[in-house]
Design an enzyme around this catalytic site. Structure first.
Site, PDB file in Angstrom:
ATOM      1  N   ILE A 143      63.082  42.208  62.623  1.00 14.80           N
ATOM      2  CA  ILE A 143      61.926  42.967  63.118  1.00 14.80           C
ATOM      3  C   ILE A 143      61.361  43.845  62.004  1.00 14.80           C
ATOM      4  N   GLY A 144      62.242  44.537  61.270  1.00 17.32           N
ATOM      5  CA  GLY A 144      61.786  45.431  60.204  1.00 17.32           C
ATOM      6  C   GLY A 144      60.945  44.695  59.172  1.00 17.32           C
ATOM      7  N   GLY A 184      66.308  49.839  59.384  1.00 15.09           N
ATOM      8  CA  GLY A 184      66.877  48.518  59.644  1.00 15.09           C
ATOM      9  C   GLY A 184      66.107  47.411  58.939  1.00 15.09           C
ATOM     10  N   MET A 228      70.299  36.404  69.350  1.00 16.06           N
ATOM     11  CA  MET A 228      69.252  36.804  70.304  1.00 16.06           C
ATOM     12  C   MET A 228      67.952  36.134  69.906  1.00 16.06           C
ATOM     13  N   LYS A 276      53.872  37.365  66.231  1.00 14.03           N
ATOM     14  CA  LYS A 276      53.341  36.246  65.437  1.00 14.03           C
ATOM     15  C   LYS A 276      51.812  36.298  65.366  1.00 14.03           C
ATOM     16  N   GLU A 309      59.435  41.640  59.502  1.00 11.53           N
ATOM     17  CA  GLU A 309      58.208  41.037  60.054  1.00 11.53           C
ATOM     18  C   GLU A 309      57.149  42.118  60.324  1.00 11.53           C
ATOM     19  N   GLY A 354      57.290  36.012  81.502  1.00 10.89           N
ATOM     20  CA  GLY A 354      57.443  35.651  80.082  1.00 10.89           C
ATOM     21  C   GLY A 354      58.413  36.505  79.292  1.00 10.89           C
ATOM     22  N   HIS A 374      53.958  12.161  50.660  1.00  9.44           N
ATOM     23  CA  HIS A 374      53.497  12.867  49.468  1.00  9.44           C
ATOM     24  C   HIS A 374      51.996  13.115  49.579  1.00  9.44           C
ATOM     25  N   GLY A 391      66.389  44.240  59.195  1.00 10.30           N
ATOM     26  CA  GLY A 391      66.616  42.979  59.904  1.00 10.30           C
ATOM     27  C   GLY A 391      65.296  42.257  60.098  1.00 10.30           C
TER      28      GLY A 391
HETATM   29  P1  FAD Z   1      63.865  38.329  77.846  1.00  5.22           P
HETATM   30  O1  FAD Z   1      62.787  37.596  77.143  1.00  5.22           O
HETATM   31  O2  FAD Z   1      64.213  39.665  77.393  1.00  5.22           O
HETATM   32  O3  FAD Z   1      63.484  38.331  79.376  1.00  5.22           O
HETATM   33  C1  FAD Z   1      64.220  39.018  80.328  1.00  5.22           C
HETATM   34  C2  FAD Z   1      63.344  39.286  81.525  1.00  5.22           C
HETATM   35  O4  FAD Z   1      64.151  39.743  82.599  1.00  5.22           O
HETATM   36  C3  FAD Z   1      62.290  40.367  81.314  1.00  5.22           C
HETATM   37  O5  FAD Z   1      61.029  39.903  81.703  1.00  5.22           O
HETATM   38  C4  FAD Z   1      62.740  41.514  82.215  1.00  5.22           C
HETATM   39  O6  FAD Z   1      61.667  42.268  82.751  1.00  5.22           O
HETATM   40  C5  FAD Z   1      63.467  40.759  83.296  1.00  5.22           C
HETATM   41  N1  FAD Z   1      64.473  41.537  84.038  1.00  5.22           N
HETATM   42  C6  FAD Z   1      65.493  42.269  83.510  1.00  5.22           C
HETATM   43  N2  FAD Z   1      66.241  42.805  84.503  1.00  5.22           N
HETATM   44  C7  FAD Z   1      65.671  42.413  85.668  1.00  5.22           C
HETATM   45  C8  FAD Z   1      65.980  42.636  87.033  1.00  5.22           C
HETATM   46  N3  FAD Z   1      67.045  43.344  87.415  1.00  5.22           N
HETATM   47  N4  FAD Z   1      65.174  42.086  87.971  1.00  5.22           N
HETATM   48  C9  FAD Z   1      64.096  41.342  87.614  1.00  5.22           C
HETATM   49  N5  FAD Z   1      63.758  41.086  86.330  1.00  5.22           N
HETATM   50  C10 FAD Z   1      64.540  41.607  85.378  1.00  5.22           C
HETATM   51  N6  FAD Z   1      63.042  35.286  69.052  1.00  5.22           N
HETATM   52  C11 FAD Z   1      62.708  34.125  68.459  1.00  5.22           C
HETATM   53  O7  FAD Z   1      63.385  33.104  68.679  1.00  5.22           O
HETATM   54  N7  FAD Z   1      61.629  34.031  67.612  1.00  5.22           N
HETATM   55  C12 FAD Z   1      60.868  35.103  67.334  1.00  5.22           C
HETATM   56  O8  FAD Z   1      59.904  34.982  66.580  1.00  5.22           O
HETATM   57  C13 FAD Z   1      61.191  36.342  67.929  1.00  5.22           C
HETATM   58  N8  FAD Z   1      60.444  37.433  67.677  1.00  5.22           N
HETATM   59  C14 FAD Z   1      60.767  38.626  68.280  1.00  5.22           C
HETATM   60  C15 FAD Z   1      60.006  39.739  67.978  1.00  5.22           C
HETATM   61  C16 FAD Z   1      60.301  40.960  68.568  1.00  5.22           C
HETATM   62  C17 FAD Z   1      59.456  42.164  68.232  1.00  5.22           C
HETATM   63  C18 FAD Z   1      61.386  41.050  69.486  1.00  5.22           C
HETATM   64  C19 FAD Z   1      61.693  42.351  70.170  1.00  5.22           C
HETATM   65  C20 FAD Z   1      62.150  39.943  69.791  1.00  5.22           C
HETATM   66  C21 FAD Z   1      61.856  38.714  69.182  1.00  5.22           C
HETATM   67  N9  FAD Z   1      62.609  37.568  69.424  1.00  5.22           N
HETATM   68  C22 FAD Z   1      62.298  36.394  68.818  1.00  5.22           C
HETATM   69  C23 FAD Z   1      63.763  37.583  70.349  1.00  5.22           C
HETATM   70  C24 FAD Z   1      63.344  37.009  71.724  1.00  5.22           C
HETATM   71  O9  FAD Z   1      62.271  37.752  72.231  1.00  5.22           O
HETATM   72  C25 FAD Z   1      64.522  37.023  72.679  1.00  5.22           C
HETATM   73  O10 FAD Z   1      65.630  36.374  72.090  1.00  5.22           O
HETATM   74  C26 FAD Z   1      64.170  36.325  73.978  1.00  5.22           C
HETATM   75  O11 FAD Z   1      63.060  36.919  74.596  1.00  5.22           O
HETATM   76  C27 FAD Z   1      65.358  36.336  74.937  1.00  5.22           C
HETATM   77  O12 FAD Z   1      65.011  35.672  76.113  1.00  5.22           O
HETATM   78  P2  FAD Z   1      65.681  36.008  77.496  1.00  5.22           P
HETATM   79  O13 FAD Z   1      65.073  35.064  78.469  1.00  5.22           O
HETATM   80  O14 FAD Z   1      67.151  36.034  77.359  1.00  5.22           O
HETATM   81  O15 FAD Z   1      65.272  37.508  77.840  1.00  5.22           O
HETATM   82  P1  NAI Z   2      68.681  42.846  63.385  1.00  2.20           P
HETATM   83  O1  NAI Z   2      70.037  42.741  63.927  1.00  2.20           O
HETATM   84  O2  NAI Z   2      67.982  41.634  62.874  1.00  2.20           O
HETATM   85  O3  NAI Z   2      68.644  43.903  62.189  1.00  2.20           O
HETATM   86  C1  NAI Z   2      69.032  45.223  62.353  1.00  2.20           C
HETATM   87  C2  NAI Z   2      69.289  45.825  60.991  1.00  2.20           C
HETATM   88  O4  NAI Z   2      69.486  47.207  61.147  1.00  2.20           O
HETATM   89  C3  NAI Z   2      70.529  45.263  60.306  1.00  2.20           C
HETATM   90  O5  NAI Z   2      70.212  44.940  58.990  1.00  2.20           O
HETATM   91  C4  NAI Z   2      71.529  46.407  60.402  1.00  2.20           C
HETATM   92  O6  NAI Z   2      72.459  46.420  59.343  1.00  2.20           O
HETATM   93  C5  NAI Z   2      70.596  47.601  60.341  1.00  2.20           C
HETATM   94  N1  NAI Z   2      71.121  48.837  60.920  1.00  2.20           N
HETATM   95  C6  NAI Z   2      71.874  48.992  62.026  1.00  2.20           C
HETATM   96  N2  NAI Z   2      72.113  50.301  62.251  1.00  2.20           N
HETATM   97  C7  NAI Z   2      71.485  50.977  61.275  1.00  2.20           C
HETATM   98  C8  NAI Z   2      71.343  52.357  60.962  1.00  2.20           C
HETATM   99  N3  NAI Z   2      71.882  53.311  61.734  1.00  2.20           N
HETATM  100  N4  NAI Z   2      70.629  52.712  59.866  1.00  2.20           N
HETATM  101  C9  NAI Z   2      70.051  51.755  59.081  1.00  2.20           C
HETATM  102  N5  NAI Z   2      70.162  50.442  59.335  1.00  2.20           N
HETATM  103  C10 NAI Z   2      70.850  50.055  60.418  1.00  2.20           C
HETATM  104  O7  NAI Z   2      67.842  43.553  64.547  1.00  2.20           O
HETATM  105  P2  NAI Z   2      66.281  43.727  64.782  1.00  2.20           P
HETATM  106  O8  NAI Z   2      65.520  43.535  63.530  1.00  2.20           O
HETATM  107  O9  NAI Z   2      66.159  45.001  65.532  1.00  2.20           O
HETATM  108  O10 NAI Z   2      65.956  42.518  65.739  1.00  2.20           O
HETATM  109  C11 NAI Z   2      66.606  42.427  67.031  1.00  2.20           C
HETATM  110  C12 NAI Z   2      66.788  41.009  67.435  1.00  2.20           C
HETATM  111  O11 NAI Z   2      65.551  40.400  67.725  1.00  2.20           O
HETATM  112  C13 NAI Z   2      67.451  40.197  66.347  1.00  2.20           C
HETATM  113  O12 NAI Z   2      68.766  39.920  66.760  1.00  2.20           O
HETATM  114  C14 NAI Z   2      66.679  38.941  66.234  1.00  2.20           C
HETATM  115  O13 NAI Z   2      67.475  37.865  66.561  1.00  2.20           O
HETATM  116  C15 NAI Z   2      65.549  39.072  67.251  1.00  2.20           C
HETATM  117  N6  NAI Z   2      64.297  38.811  66.545  1.00  2.20           N
HETATM  118  C16 NAI Z   2      64.076  37.553  66.078  1.00  2.20           C
HETATM  119  C17 NAI Z   2      62.946  37.266  65.361  1.00  2.20           C
HETATM  120  C18 NAI Z   2      62.772  35.900  64.825  1.00  2.20           C
HETATM  121  O14 NAI Z   2      63.498  35.003  65.216  1.00  2.20           O
HETATM  122  N7  NAI Z   2      61.814  35.670  63.929  1.00  2.20           N
HETATM  123  C19 NAI Z   2      61.918  38.261  65.098  1.00  2.20           C
HETATM  124  C20 NAI Z   2      62.267  39.574  65.594  1.00  2.20           C
HETATM  125  C21 NAI Z   2      63.403  39.796  66.317  1.00  2.20           C
END
Ligand code: FAD
Ligand code: NAI
Length: 466
Positions: free
Chosen positions: A184-185, A180, A319, A51, A187, A39, A445, A182
């Site tokens: 994550i910060g 940051g 991402m 979430k 949420e 996953g 509605h 963004g």
């Molecule tokens: P990943 O989900 O990162 O999966 C990569 C997998 O590859 C991992 O399981 C890892 O262990 C494995 N892997 C890596 N290297 C190797 C290797 N050499 N051999 C075997 N396995 C390996 N996105 C949203 O759209 N909505 C959200 O609400 C959202 N919330 C987020 C909240 C947080 C706190 C974070 C950190 C991210 C969030 N994201 C969200 C972003 C989302 O998680 C990523 O965009 C998504 O997981 C990317 O999917 P992926 O398949 O590219 O990689």
């Molecule tokens: P982000 O790219 O969303 O935000 C990072 C923030 O940190 C930006 O505002 C940037 O200007 C700031 N920043 C960078 N360097 C800094 C510094 N040195 N000092 C102070 N501020 C600084 O990245 P975040 O929040 O870490 O999330 C990572 C990724 O995960 C995002 O790209 C997002 O797409 C994904 N994600 C998506 C979610 C969703 O879809 N609901 C939820 C959580 C994560």
């Protein structure tokens, strides 16, 4: 030696969805995963756990602050954090089991271990000091991303945490300092603020949520401030002194100037994420990276090595889990000889705070920069009947349409359930629809979605309820 049509490295939303689609198309598929569970980031330490905590903490806050005005009298809710973390874990486990089920159902082999590409056609899988080599016609790299770190600040996942540690704190911090502003910060800041933390966010830029529509970000910042968030914009964290009981955080203006010291119990570093390619053997295999360390691909997800493809967070683009999933489907179809495709102009983005922010297509800033003439239609939830009766009127809908053709170019929503409401705009835009099309579509509605129709009407200056 086992031979496959496709080996997918990584089982995040990109990798596992790609594997399922390839199996549906008749391929013999294996996935390789180094983590104990399937996953990826999304299910284990990303979308899903965040979430779950957002939902639970929102219920906690509602019980404390919203029930009474609806005539529901309850005594002040008490936080049972271990139970809340258990609720989160149940959600993770349920979803991970779901992926395991999908692998079985589609007869996909799951190989646990770290995958390394030994050139086109061969993947080495290593776990517990043992390794095996498998042969495959195609490889998809779906290894995702990792947290970006701040130079000189060591993440211990206890007091100085990344999102991973912030999803598992064992007590509510008195003061949480977030680096940051963004996604994550905001949420995870919302989660811990609702549970009682004092939250300060230090952001390098002079705005929150870079990339989102500017007006949306400005209004949303005010809403968060009303909720208790404090922002230090145009500022950077330059060091954290961990020697005392409380952390002493040095904060400087981004443009340079005198530093000040802020105290915090926990510091959350969330300044973005970086592609993860560690140990994949890309250099030796000849797979090229771009200047930002992402796997370089062409418009068909093909890398510089024949038969090796890449998708998701490890390649360019937003991402987001759904972007990774759609790329997973597209690349499987391309490998099968079909015309897989992702429309990068219509990828919704949602911030799951209260209220939510949802957006699809271009922002006003992007349209201005591209010199596109556009019209704007806006409608506030204060004028939407359903929002009024529920007393949840924060926010608005904004529709941006081409001034000449009326084609919808972007839709931005701040408001409760915005993340569910955005998809009618996404479907409309996939079909090249106009503001007129949206405005003439009958909406049930009373729903909050009527605000989307009204904003579309407002493009032609004929909103009814405003
Ligand atoms: P990943 O989900 O990162 O999966 C990569 C997998 O590859 C991992 O399981 C890892 O262990 C494995 N892997 C890596 N290297 C190797 C290797 N050499 N051999 C075997 N396995 C390996 N996105 C949203 O759209 N909505 C959200 O609400 C959202 N919330 C987020 C909240 C947080 C706190 C974070 C950190 C991210 C969030 N994201 C969200 C972003 C989302 O998680 C990523 O965009 C998504 O997981 C990317 O999917 P992926 O398949 O590219 O990689
Ligand atoms: P982000 O790219 O969303 O935000 C990072 C923030 O940190 C930006 O505002 C940037 O200007 C700031 N920043 C960078 N360097 C800094 C510094 N040195 N000092 C102070 N501020 C600084 O990245 P975040 O929040 O870490 O999330 C990572 C990724 O995960 C995002 O790209 C997002 O797409 C994904 N994600 C998506 C979610 C969703 O879809 N609901 C939820 C959580 C994560």
């Amino acid at each position: 030696m086992a031979t496959y049509d496709l080996v997918v490295i990584g089982t995040g939303p990109g990798g596992y969805v790609c594997a399922v689609r390839a199996a549906q198309l008749g391929m013999k598929v294996a996935v390789v995963e180094k983590n104990a569970t399937l996953g990826g980031t999304c299910l284990n330490v990303g979308c899903m756990p965040s979430k779950a905590l957002l939902h639970a903490s929102e219920m906690f806050e509602e019980a404390a602050h919203s029930f009474a005005r609806m005539g529901v009298t309850v005594s002040a809710p008490k936080l049972d954090l271990p139970a809340m973390m258990n609720f989160k874990q149940q959600g993770i486990d349920g979803n991970v089991k779901g992926v395991e089920f999908l692998m079985k159902k589609n007869k996909i082999d799951v190989l646990k271990g770290k995958g390394k590409i030994l050139g086109g056609g061969k993947v080495e899988v290593s776990a517990d000091g043992k390794s095996q080599t498998i042969e495959t016609k195609n490889i998809v790299i779906a290894t995702g991303s990792d947290i970006a770190r701040l130079k000189g600040i060591e993440i211990d996942e206890k007091r100085i945490v990344s999102s991973t540690g912030a999803l598992s704190l064992d007590k509510v911090p008195g003061k949480l300092l977030i680096v940051g502003a963004g996604v994550i910060g905001l949420e995870l800041g919302s989660v811990w603020r609702r549970l009682g933390a004092e939250v300060v966010v230090v952001e390098f830029l002079d705005r929150i949520l870079p990339g989102m529509d500017g007006e949306v970000a400005r209004q949303f910042q005010r809403m968060l401030e009303k909720q208790g968030f404090a922002f230090r914009l145009g500022a950077k964290v330059t060091g954290v002194d961990t020697s005392g009981k409380t952390l002493k955080v040095s904060v400087e203006p981004a443009a340079g100037g005198a530093a000040e010291t802020l105290e915090a119990d926990v510091v959350l570093v969330c300044i973005g994420r970086v592609p993860y390619t560690d140990g994949l053997g890309l250099k030796d295999a000849g797979v090229a990276l771009d200047s930002r360390g992402r796997v370089q691909i062409d418009s068909h997800f093909a890398t510089s090595v024949k038969g090796v493809f890449a998708i998701g967070d490890v390649v360019a683009g937003p991402m987001l889990a759904h972007k990774a999933e759609d790329e997973g489907v597209a690349v499987a179809e391309i490998i099968a000889g079909q015309a897989g495709h992702v429309n990068y102009d219509v990828i919704p983005g949602v911030v799951y705070t209260t209220p939510e922010i949802a957006s699809v297509g271009k922002t006003e800033e992007e349209l201005k920069q591209a010199g596109v003439a556009y019209t704007v239609g806006k409608f506030p939830f204060t004028a939407n009947g359903r929002s009024k009766v529920n007393q949840t009127t924060d926010g608005f809908v904004k529709v941006l349409a081409d001034a000449k053709t009326d084609r919808v170019l972007g839709v931005h929503i701040v408001g409760r359930e915005a993340g569910e409401m955005i998809h009618e705009a996404a479907v409309l835009m996939e079909f090249g629809g106009s503001a007129e099309d949206l405005a003439r579509t009958c909406h049930a509605h009373p729903t909050r979605s009527e605000a989307v129709k009204e904003a579309a009407l407002a493009v032609g200056k004929r909103a009814i309820h405003m």
